[in-house]
Each structure stands twice: as structure tokens, then as C-alpha cells.
Design a protein around this motif. Sequence first.
Motif, PDB file in Angstrom:
ATOM      1  N   LEU A  45       0.721  -1.101  -0.129  1.00  0.00           N
ATOM      2  CA  LEU A  45       0.162   0.107   0.063  1.00  0.00           C
ATOM      3  C   LEU A  45       0.889   1.284  -0.256  1.00  0.00           C
ATOM      4  O   LEU A  45       0.490   2.463   0.414  1.00  0.00           O
ATOM      5  CB  LEU A  45      -1.093  -0.024   1.072  1.00  0.00           C
ATOM      6  CG  LEU A  45      -2.304  -0.956   0.828  1.00  0.00           C
ATOM      7  CD1 LEU A  45      -3.035  -1.022   1.976  1.00  0.00           C
ATOM      8  CD2 LEU A  45      -3.093  -0.469  -0.091  1.00  0.00           C
TER       9      LEU A  45
ATOM     10  N   HIS B 185      -7.666  -7.987  -3.870  1.00  0.00           N
ATOM     11  CA  HIS B 185      -6.017  -8.115  -3.638  1.00  0.00           C
ATOM     12  C   HIS B 185      -5.847  -9.078  -2.614  1.00  0.00           C
ATOM     13  O   HIS B 185      -4.538  -9.390  -2.489  1.00  0.00           O
ATOM     14  CB  HIS B 185      -5.476  -6.546  -3.183  1.00  0.00           C
ATOM     15  CG  HIS B 185      -5.742  -5.662  -3.900  1.00  0.00           C
ATOM     16  ND1 HIS B 185      -4.572  -5.489  -5.061  1.00  0.00           N
ATOM     17  CD2 HIS B 185      -6.535  -4.620  -4.613  1.00  0.00           C
ATOM     18  CE1 HIS B 185      -4.946  -4.360  -5.660  1.00  0.00           C
ATOM     19  NE2 HIS B 185      -6.003  -3.935  -5.445  1.00  0.00           N
ATOM     20  N   LEU B 186      -6.688  -9.734  -1.739  1.00  0.00           N
ATOM     21  CA  LEU B 186      -6.482 -10.642  -0.790  1.00  0.00           C
ATOM     22  C   LEU B 186      -7.018 -11.825  -1.159  1.00  0.00           C
ATOM     23  O   LEU B 186      -7.143 -12.692  -0.152  1.00  0.00           O
ATOM     24  CB  LEU B 186      -6.661 -10.084   0.664  1.00  0.00           C
ATOM     25  CG  LEU B 186      -5.307  -9.038   1.073  1.00  0.00           C
ATOM     26  CD1 LEU B 186      -5.551  -8.561   2.434  1.00  0.00           C
ATOM     27  CD2 LEU B 186      -4.047  -9.908   1.299  1.00  0.00           C
ATOM     28  N   ASP B 187      -7.725 -11.957  -2.218  1.00  0.00           N
ATOM     29  CA  ASP B 187      -8.274 -13.190  -2.640  1.00  0.00           C
ATOM     30  C   ASP B 187      -9.516 -13.812  -1.765  1.00  0.00           C
ATOM     31  O   ASP B 187      -9.625 -14.979  -1.750  1.00  0.00           O
ATOM     32  CB  ASP B 187      -7.057 -14.225  -2.824  1.00  0.00           C
ATOM     33  CG  ASP B 187      -7.326 -15.316  -3.595  1.00  0.00           C
ATOM     34  OD1 ASP B 187      -7.810 -15.133  -4.651  1.00  0.00           O
ATOM     35  OD2 ASP B 187      -6.984 -16.699  -3.395  1.00  0.00           O
ATOM     36  N   TYR B 188      -9.913 -12.850  -1.252  1.00  0.00           N
ATOM     37  CA  TYR B 188     -11.231 -13.415  -0.439  1.00  0.00           C
ATOM     38  C   TYR B 188     -12.296 -13.682  -1.068  1.00  0.00           C
ATOM     39  O   TYR B 188     -12.359 -13.146  -2.321  1.00  0.00           O
ATOM     40  CB  TYR B 188     -11.739 -12.277   0.561  1.00  0.00           C
ATOM     41  CG  TYR B 188     -11.124 -12.034   2.022  1.00  0.00           C
ATOM     42  CD1 TYR B 188     -11.846 -12.754   3.167  1.00  0.00           C
ATOM     43  CD2 TYR B 188      -9.745 -11.695   1.927  1.00  0.00           C
ATOM     44  CE1 TYR B 188     -11.269 -12.604   4.521  1.00  0.00           C
ATOM     45  CE2 TYR B 188      -9.049 -11.699   3.384  1.00  0.00           C
ATOM     46  CZ  TYR B 188     -10.129 -12.095   4.441  1.00  0.00           C
ATOM     47  OH  TYR B 188      -9.251 -12.075   5.845  1.00  0.00           O
ATOM     48  N   ASP B 189     -13.227 -14.305  -0.798  1.00  0.00           N
ATOM     49  CA  ASP B 189     -14.501 -14.548  -1.662  1.00  0.00           C
ATOM     50  C   ASP B 189     -15.560 -13.756  -1.297  1.00  0.00           C
ATOM     51  O   ASP B 189     -15.408 -13.302   0.050  1.00  0.00           O
ATOM     52  CB  ASP B 189     -14.970 -16.039  -1.422  1.00  0.00           C
ATOM     53  CG  ASP B 189     -16.166 -16.379  -2.348  1.00  0.00           C
ATOM     54  OD1 ASP B 189     -15.756 -16.901  -3.514  1.00  0.00           O
ATOM     55  OD2 ASP B 189     -17.228 -16.278  -1.864  1.00  0.00           O
TER      56      ASP B 189
ATOM     57  N   ARG C 200      -3.767 -14.457   4.848  1.00  0.00           N
ATOM     58  CA  ARG C 200      -3.542 -14.186   3.531  1.00  0.00           C
ATOM     59  C   ARG C 200      -2.463 -13.159   3.369  1.00  0.00           C
ATOM     60  O   ARG C 200      -1.889 -12.976   2.262  1.00  0.00           O
ATOM     61  CB  ARG C 200      -5.046 -13.601   3.095  1.00  0.00           C
ATOM     62  CG  ARG C 200      -6.119 -14.632   2.922  1.00  0.00           C
ATOM     63  CD  ARG C 200      -7.262 -14.131   2.391  1.00  0.00           C
ATOM     64  NE  ARG C 200      -8.456 -15.311   2.803  1.00  0.00           N
ATOM     65  CZ  ARG C 200      -8.917 -15.794   1.717  1.00  0.00           C
ATOM     66  NH1 ARG C 200      -8.499 -15.450   0.214  1.00  0.00           N
ATOM     67  NH2 ARG C 200      -9.867 -16.897   1.655  1.00  0.00           N
TER      68      ARG C 200
ATOM     69  N   ARG D 232      -5.355   5.122   0.359  1.00  0.00           N
ATOM     70  CA  ARG D 232      -4.445   4.213  -0.108  1.00  0.00           C
ATOM     71  C   ARG D 232      -5.336   2.954  -0.870  1.00  0.00           C
ATOM     72  O   ARG D 232      -4.946   2.624  -1.907  1.00  0.00           O
ATOM     73  CB  ARG D 232      -3.477   3.767   0.766  1.00  0.00           C
ATOM     74  CG  ARG D 232      -2.355   4.813   0.872  1.00  0.00           C
ATOM     75  CD  ARG D 232      -1.184   4.455   1.815  1.00  0.00           C
ATOM     76  NE  ARG D 232      -0.383   5.840   2.174  1.00  0.00           N
ATOM     77  CZ  ARG D 232       0.651   6.154   1.907  1.00  0.00           C
ATOM     78  NH1 ARG D 232       1.305   5.369   0.920  1.00  0.00           N
ATOM     79  NH2 ARG D 232       1.514   7.104   2.220  1.00  0.00           N
ATOM     80  N   VAL D 233      -6.070   2.520   0.026  1.00  0.00           N
ATOM     81  CA  VAL D 233      -6.968   1.270  -0.493  1.00  0.00           C
ATOM     82  C   VAL D 233      -7.860   1.731  -1.849  1.00  0.00           C
ATOM     83  O   VAL D 233      -7.974   1.202  -3.034  1.00  0.00           O
ATOM     84  CB  VAL D 233      -7.912   0.931   0.649  1.00  0.00           C
ATOM     85  CG1 VAL D 233      -8.994   0.089   0.033  1.00  0.00           C
ATOM     86  CG2 VAL D 233      -7.287   0.185   1.591  1.00  0.00           C
TER      87      VAL D 233
ATOM     88  N   GLU E 148     -15.294  -9.499   8.236  1.00  0.00           N
ATOM     89  CA  GLU E 148     -13.877  -8.782   8.459  1.00  0.00           C
ATOM     90  C   GLU E 148     -14.071  -7.329   8.132  1.00  0.00           C
ATOM     91  O   GLU E 148     -13.646  -6.500   9.110  1.00  0.00           O
ATOM     92  CB  GLU E 148     -12.943  -9.472   7.076  1.00  0.00           C
ATOM     93  CG  GLU E 148     -11.639  -9.049   7.286  1.00  0.00           C
ATOM     94  CD  GLU E 148     -10.742 -10.097   8.337  1.00  0.00           C
ATOM     95  OE1 GLU E 148     -10.935 -11.208   8.155  1.00  0.00           O
ATOM     96  OE2 GLU E 148      -9.873  -9.521   9.153  1.00  0.00           O
TER      97      GLU E 148
ATOM     98  N   GLU F 126     -17.275 -13.806   2.153  1.00  0.00           N
ATOM     99  CA  GLU F 126     -16.539 -14.168   3.400  1.00  0.00           C
ATOM    100  C   GLU F 126     -16.273 -12.478   4.054  1.00  0.00           C
ATOM    101  O   GLU F 126     -15.750 -12.362   5.049  1.00  0.00           O
ATOM    102  CB  GLU F 126     -15.145 -14.633   3.300  1.00  0.00           C
ATOM    103  CG  GLU F 126     -15.130 -16.090   2.498  1.00  0.00           C
ATOM    104  CD  GLU F 126     -13.781 -16.596   2.436  1.00  0.00           C
ATOM    105  OE1 GLU F 126     -13.482 -17.755   2.432  1.00  0.00           O
ATOM    106  OE2 GLU F 126     -12.884 -15.726   1.872  1.00  0.00           O
TER     107      GLU F 126
ATOM    108  N   TYR G 280     -11.494  -4.269  -1.472  1.00  0.00           N
ATOM    109  CA  TYR G 280     -10.121  -4.610  -1.286  1.00  0.00           C
ATOM    110  C   TYR G 280      -9.716  -6.147  -1.009  1.00  0.00           C
ATOM    111  O   TYR G 280      -9.024  -6.643  -1.690  1.00  0.00           O
ATOM    112  CB  TYR G 280      -9.393  -3.856  -0.506  1.00  0.00           C
ATOM    113  CG  TYR G 280      -8.061  -3.640  -0.549  1.00  0.00           C
ATOM    114  CD1 TYR G 280      -7.095  -2.997  -1.433  1.00  0.00           C
ATOM    115  CD2 TYR G 280      -7.195  -4.834   0.235  1.00  0.00           C
ATOM    116  CE1 TYR G 280      -5.613  -3.366  -1.358  1.00  0.00           C
ATOM    117  CE2 TYR G 280      -5.696  -4.781   0.275  1.00  0.00           C
ATOM    118  CZ  TYR G 280      -5.312  -3.996  -0.686  1.00  0.00           C
ATOM    119  OH  TYR G 280      -3.792  -3.985  -0.900  1.00  0.00           O
ATOM    120  N   LEU G 281     -10.469  -6.532  -0.030  1.00  0.00           N
ATOM    121  CA  LEU G 281     -10.043  -8.083   0.329  1.00  0.00           C
ATOM    122  C   LEU G 281     -10.356  -8.922  -0.800  1.00  0.00           C
ATOM    123  O   LEU G 281      -9.645  -9.974  -1.020  1.00  0.00           O
ATOM    124  CB  LEU G 281     -11.211  -8.206   1.587  1.00  0.00           C
ATOM    125  CG  LEU G 281     -10.928  -7.472   2.788  1.00  0.00           C
ATOM    126  CD1 LEU G 281     -12.115  -7.769   3.918  1.00  0.00           C
ATOM    127  CD2 LEU G 281      -9.394  -7.634   3.410  1.00  0.00           C
TER     128      LEU G 281
ATOM    129  N   ALA H 111      -5.438   2.130  -4.655  1.00  0.00           N
ATOM    130  CA  ALA H 111      -5.177   0.674  -5.429  1.00  0.00           C
ATOM    131  C   ALA H 111      -6.260   0.004  -6.093  1.00  0.00           C
ATOM    132  O   ALA H 111      -6.156  -0.766  -7.043  1.00  0.00           O
ATOM    133  CB  ALA H 111      -4.598  -0.189  -4.027  1.00  0.00           C
TER     134      ALA H 111
END
Lengths: 232, 232
Positions: A89, B88-92, A114, B114-115, B99, B95, B84-85, B118
Motif C-alpha cells: 500500500l 487483492h487478498l483473494d477473499y471470496d 492471507r 490508499r485502498v 472482516e 466472506e 479490497y479484500l 489501489a
Amino acid sequence: MLSDVMEDYLKAIYILQERDGPPVATSEIAAYLDVTPPTVTSMVEKLDDRGLVEREKYKGVELTDEGVTVALEVLRHHRLLEAYLTEHLDYDWSEVHEEADVLEHHISEEFERRVAEALDDPTVDPHGDPIPNADLSPPEDAEHTPLSEHESGTTVEISRVSDREEEELRYLKDANITPGTVVRIVDVAPFGMVTVAVSDGGRQSLPEEIADSIRVKRVETDAVSAEEVPEA
Amino acid sequence: MLSDVMEDYLKAIYILQERDGPPVATSEIAAYLDVTPPTVTSMVEKLDDRGLVEREKYKGVELTDEGVTVALEVLRHHRLLEAYLTEHLDYDWSEVHEEADVLEHHISEEFERRVAEALDDPTVDPHGDPIPNADLSPPEDAEHTPLSEHESGTTVEISRVSDREEEELRYLKDANITPGTVVRIVDVAPFGMVTVAVSDGGRQSLPEEIADSIRVKRVETDAVSAEEVPEA
DNA sequence: CTTTTACTTTAGAGCCATCTAATCCTGCAC
DNA sequence: GTGCAGGATTAGATGGCTCTAAAGTAAAAG
């Protein structure tokens, strides 16, 4: 089950007991967390009841194995976050601490997993502090010693720079004192101030408290480093 | 200044007042946040004192402009995090809600910025919900209407799927009911259950509460969609 | 118009983390 | 060995969020 605040106490105790050894005094914790001593007393009582610390009245506390595990978990979160913010980031080295200090208490295990994956399981954070691995076994600290303990004339490589104050970190970064940099110790003053010469030719004087928080590894002086770190 | 809890109340009131219009009743808030009505009463008193809601005793509350701003800020955090999750973090899709529900209260403005960067300033989250933009002006909701309000025979495109229950979302995802999918309404039962045919030929019956939380856009029936959504 | 019912609010209590003020150790200086 | 200073603990209070139990209100049903 544990509150954020409890996690903060355990992390603080871990860091303090790593630095000065157990037992950790009430007043040390109070100073570190910026609360009053009575607050610490009542909190460590609670932690003692829960089996997270061993407390001896009027002496101080020491983490139990369970307490260490919790502290390492929090520390792992903290340092993974610092690494992630820096790498993905675009945060600067000096800015990540506060953000990580808050988020460390609120990310899930899934998130931790992750993030670690995205970073390819890093072993140190941007300040050079070791990241506890996923099984939370205590990391050993290698041969990194405080800068303040070295003598004038020694050449050392910076390995860790403690991450508490954003101001300080920005200053150090500008002076090029970051993990990986090789510096030569030019002078150690009687009151503990250390002056170092950086490879770009600049010099920096650091008061004792700062020099104490910077950990370094001694480097064999050879042709290359002699050139990189001129006398003047 | 505002606690996490207050932010949660404001977000809840915003969502409820968007859904059913103001005023929002004590019991609605209580049900939504899973607390008891007396707890809500004392909280909305506090929010009223702070000028974040307008309260009329025994009637309910409505957000003030300031309250709306706070709610939108929280909602922006939530939905940016979900996006973002996922990206960039491969969450489904299914899910991310929990979080984000925690983290939304703990990220800094810097982190938000920043998010968003991105993600290249996205306008909707993975559930199709609109992301309030950085200036926190209220987003308008376009022509998305609840699935439950459409008649049998209509062909619609799913635009938003509310993100409250991970279980439900996983189920809907398996049934291929996600934002962007085109479905044909096969039947609406007297008790509100809606049966739809999905493009892969499968059928799904959805109880009224679920059909209520899925927002759709009517699609002109043409050759393509008629083929994609067979009668059987 | 009165009664009932559903919902809301008041009253009172508890837990958490914190504080200030007051009391109480402990260990060093003499 | 006694006294004293520094540090630790106890005592008591506060603000935040929550609960249960009891009392109050409003609006629908009769």
C-alpha cells in the motif's frame, strides 16, 4: 475473549521483558503504555487471574507461556501489517507503526494468513524486527546488539530500528539510518551520545536513548566497507 | 471522538432509514444490532445530545446531516474494504463482510485513501452496493428495486445482494445469484416466495426476506436473454 | 370511548478500563 | 537496625455499554 487492552499489556510486557529481562515493574509498564500505575496494578491482577502472567506483589510480572503466545500473536500481526502496508500500500517505513498498532487487534486469523501469503512469509518487518512465525514459537534474536554498546572505530550494519516514534523514524530515515545500512562509529561521548559516519559521507550524532534502540551487527572491516565509510 | 459502537448505531440507522424510511424505531435498531431495546434508547439519547440524530420520544430517530456524514464514512470504509479484500487478498465475495465490519472502525483516513487508490476509486463493492465517494455526498440508488416487488415472467438483472449473512451469501453464490447475473422470475408464491430461473438452467426459490434484500434492474426481454433464460 | 396490546422508556445494576488520593511496602542510606 | 524515599497497592469514583425488571405510552380493536 481477551480485550484489545489486555493484548496491549501483554505485548508491552513481552517487549519490556525482552529488553530488560523479567520481572517487569509496574511503573515500566505504566510508562510504556502511558497510563497510571494503579491502572497497571489492576490490569496485571486480572492477567494473573487468567494465567497470562506470573505476578509477585511489589516486584513485578513475568509472562507465562500462554502470555508469551498471545504476545507473539499480536506481535506477528503488528509486524506482518507493517510489512504489508509498506510493500503493497505504498506506506513509508516511518508511517506504518500507528496504523499497525490499531489494526493488530482487529484482523482475523484468515486475514493474517492471507497477508503472510501475499508477502511470501516474511521473517522481518521494515524496521528489521523479526516476525514471529505462524506456530508462535519464540524467535531468537541472533547477534544483534544495541548500537550504544559498541566502541568508537567499529563498523556495523544496522539490523533493527525500534518502531515507536514516527518523528524519530522519519529523522533516521533522512539520515539514511535504516536496516541494512553500514555505518562506522566515529565517536562515543561520555554521556552516551554516539556519532556515526554513513556511507554517503554524512555524519549523525544520536543521543543515548536512540542509540540504545538501534540494533546492529558488527561487520568485518574490509576494502569495500572502508571505501564506503570514509574516515572524514 | 465517536466510539466504534456509536459508529455502528449510525450505520445501522442509515441502512434502516434507507430501507424503510425515517423515522427508525427503537426495536428495529435493537433487532438489527442484536441488543435490547433499553440499550438502544440510552444510546440514541446520547446520539441526540451530540446532534447526530433527531429523536422523537416513542416515535423513533432520524439521522441529522452530520449523522449521515458519519454513517457514509463508515459505509465507505466498509465497502472499500470488501472490495479490497476481494480483489487483492483473494477473499471470496461471501466472506468479506465480517472482516470489513470490524476493520471499518479502525482504519485511518490515510489507509482509506490508499485502498481507494489501489482499487482505482471503485463505485460499487462486490455485493453491488454503491461505495459513497470521498466527499461523502449521499449516493443515489438508481432504479434498483427489491426482487420481491417484481412479477412472475419478468426478466431482471441482479444488481445488489445485501451482505449481512455469510451463510446466505454462500448459498446464493452457489446458486449463481450474484450481481450481474440475469434471471427470469418464474413464480411468486402468495406467501412471497420468489422462484427464479438462472441462465445455467437451474431454478431457485427464495423466501420473501431474501427476495426483499436482493435488488434488481428490469431487463428488456430480447432474443439473447430469452435463450439464456429458458422456460424450463 | 375504553380496553388491550405492542412497543418504549425509566430504574437500577454490572463489568471494563481508567483516574486521583491515600496508604502501604521494600530496600538503600546512614 | 532504623528511617526514609521511591515505588506499589488499595480505596473510591467516573464514563461507556450493556442487561433485566418494572412502569409508561400510543394506537388499534372492540
